[in-house]
Design a protein around this motif. Structure first.
Motif, PDB file in Angstrom:
ATOM      1  N   ASP A 196       0.856  -1.183   0.000  1.00  0.00           N
ATOM      2  CA  ASP A 196       0.000   0.000   0.000  1.00  0.00           C
ATOM      3  C   ASP A 196       0.894   1.235   0.000  1.00  0.00           C
ATOM      4  O   ASP A 196       1.583   1.519   0.979  1.00  0.00           O
ATOM      5  CB  ASP A 196      -0.916  -0.005   1.224  1.00  0.00           C
ATOM      6  CG  ASP A 196      -1.841   1.197   1.265  1.00  0.00           C
ATOM      7  OD1 ASP A 196      -1.889   1.969   0.280  1.00  0.00           O
ATOM      8  OD2 ASP A 196      -2.523   1.369   2.294  1.00  0.00           O
ATOM      9  N   ILE A 197       0.891   1.967  -1.103  1.00  0.00           N
ATOM     10  CA  ILE A 197       1.742   3.151  -1.211  1.00  0.00           C
ATOM     11  C   ILE A 197       0.936   4.442  -1.166  1.00  0.00           C
ATOM     12  O   ILE A 197       1.463   5.512  -1.448  1.00  0.00           O
ATOM     13  CB  ILE A 197       2.613   3.095  -2.488  1.00  0.00           C
ATOM     14  CG1 ILE A 197       1.757   3.097  -3.753  1.00  0.00           C
ATOM     15  CG2 ILE A 197       3.540   1.895  -2.459  1.00  0.00           C
ATOM     16  CD1 ILE A 197       2.564   3.273  -5.028  1.00  0.00           C
ATOM     17  N   TYR A 226       2.425   7.442   0.738  1.00  0.00           N
ATOM     18  CA  TYR A 226       3.714   7.983   0.325  1.00  0.00           C
ATOM     19  C   TYR A 226       3.529   9.189  -0.581  1.00  0.00           C
ATOM     20  O   TYR A 226       2.547   9.283  -1.331  1.00  0.00           O
ATOM     21  CB  TYR A 226       4.544   6.913  -0.399  1.00  0.00           C
ATOM     22  CG  TYR A 226       4.950   5.779   0.508  1.00  0.00           C
ATOM     23  CD1 TYR A 226       6.047   5.887   1.333  1.00  0.00           C
ATOM     24  CD2 TYR A 226       4.220   4.597   0.543  1.00  0.00           C
ATOM     25  CE1 TYR A 226       6.423   4.853   2.172  1.00  0.00           C
ATOM     26  CE2 TYR A 226       4.586   3.552   1.382  1.00  0.00           C
ATOM     27  CZ  TYR A 226       5.682   3.691   2.189  1.00  0.00           C
ATOM     28  OH  TYR A 226       6.052   2.669   3.019  1.00  0.00           O
ATOM     29  N   ASN A 227       4.510  10.099  -0.558  1.00  0.00           N
ATOM     30  CA  ASN A 227       4.429  11.255  -1.446  1.00  0.00           C
ATOM     31  C   ASN A 227       4.838  10.843  -2.861  1.00  0.00           C
ATOM     32  O   ASN A 227       5.341   9.741  -3.077  1.00  0.00           O
ATOM     33  CB  ASN A 227       5.259  12.434  -0.918  1.00  0.00           C
ATOM     34  CG  ASN A 227       6.756  12.169  -0.947  1.00  0.00           C
ATOM     35  OD1 ASN A 227       7.300  11.601  -1.897  1.00  0.00           O
ATOM     36  ND2 ASN A 227       7.439  12.578   0.109  1.00  0.00           N
ATOM     37  N   MET A 228       4.658  11.733  -3.815  1.00  0.00           N
ATOM     38  CA  MET A 228       4.900  11.403  -5.228  1.00  0.00           C
ATOM     39  C   MET A 228       6.356  11.008  -5.477  1.00  0.00           C
ATOM     40  O   MET A 228       6.630  10.065  -6.221  1.00  0.00           O
ATOM     41  CB  MET A 228       4.519  12.583  -6.127  1.00  0.00           C
ATOM     42  CG  MET A 228       4.511  12.228  -7.597  1.00  0.00           C
ATOM     43  SD  MET A 228       3.506  10.783  -8.005  1.00  0.00           S
ATOM     44  CE  MET A 228       1.894  11.476  -7.953  1.00  0.00           C
ATOM     45  N   MET A 273       9.913   4.009  -5.798  1.00  0.00           N
ATOM     46  CA  MET A 273       9.449   2.614  -5.707  1.00  0.00           C
ATOM     47  C   MET A 273       9.159   2.041  -7.088  1.00  0.00           C
ATOM     48  O   MET A 273       9.508   0.888  -7.372  1.00  0.00           O
ATOM     49  CB  MET A 273       8.201   2.535  -4.834  1.00  0.00           C
ATOM     50  CG  MET A 273       8.503   2.656  -3.373  1.00  0.00           C
ATOM     51  SD  MET A 273       7.022   2.356  -2.420  1.00  0.00           S
ATOM     52  CE  MET A 273       6.954   3.865  -1.508  1.00  0.00           C
ATOM     53  N   LEU A 274       8.533   2.827  -7.942  1.00  0.00           N
ATOM     54  CA  LEU A 274       8.235   2.353  -9.296  1.00  0.00           C
ATOM     55  C   LEU A 274       9.518   2.130 -10.091  1.00  0.00           C
ATOM     56  O   LEU A 274       9.612   1.181 -10.873  1.00  0.00           O
ATOM     57  CB  LEU A 274       7.302   3.321 -10.007  1.00  0.00           C
ATOM     58  CG  LEU A 274       5.879   3.343  -9.468  1.00  0.00           C
ATOM     59  CD1 LEU A 274       5.075   4.469 -10.115  1.00  0.00           C
ATOM     60  CD2 LEU A 274       5.181   2.013  -9.684  1.00  0.00           C
ATOM     61  N   SER A 275      10.511   2.982  -9.891  1.00  0.00           N
ATOM     62  CA  SER A 275      11.802   2.790 -10.564  1.00  0.00           C
ATOM     63  C   SER A 275      12.434   1.473 -10.144  1.00  0.00           C
ATOM     64  O   SER A 275      12.941   0.724 -10.980  1.00  0.00           O
ATOM     65  CB  SER A 275      12.754   3.947 -10.232  1.00  0.00           C
ATOM     66  OG  SER A 275      12.277   5.142 -10.765  1.00  0.00           O
TER      67      SER A 275
END
Length: 131
Positions: free
Chosen positions: A82-83, A86-88, A94-96
């Motif tokens: 669950d993200i 988290y801020n952008m 995380m996506l990287s």
């Protein structure tokens, strides 16, 4: 509203086809409606024995059995994080990592190393180098 997993969609369709409510199915499975709802929404994992139990309770056809097996397998073996809190910037990092992890050669890390923290640090360092 929470998003249904493949298993959740399967159960929902099964309930509709059998004119049942969530409470009806949960009673048949021997759990609370809240637990079944959490399983359907991916917040809990379905017990493996549900595969057999659902087949017996609902007498599903071969195609449905295959769909049930696949959806339970994915539900049991998937991991979600669950993200939303988290801020952008944190989400982008995380996506990287998620994109790069697929290209990581795990053989270059000594997985026999008992200290998992050391392995995690080496993997993390390698990922940071690649971003």
């Amino acid at each position: 509203m929470a998003r249904l997993t493949d298993f959740g969609r399967f159960c929902k369709k099964l309930r509709i086809d059998n004119d049942e409510l969530l409470a009806d199915m949960s009673a048949k499975l021997g759990v609370t409606a809240a637990f079944l709802s959490q399983v359907e929404n991916g917040k809990k994992k379905p017990p493996k024995e549900w595969e057999t139990k659902i087949q017996e309770l609902y007498r599903i056809n071969e195609s449905q059995v295959s769909e049930l097996k696949d959806s339970i397998y994915r539900a049991i073996n998937s991991e979600c994080i669950d993200i939303t809190s988290y801020n952008m910037g944190e989400k982008e990092i995380m996506l990287s990592f998620a994109r790069k992890i697929k290209t990581l050669d795990i053989d270059e890390f000594d997985v026999k190393d008992v200290d998992i923290k050391k392995i995690e640090k080496r993997v993390f360092k390698k990922l940071l180098e690649e971003i």
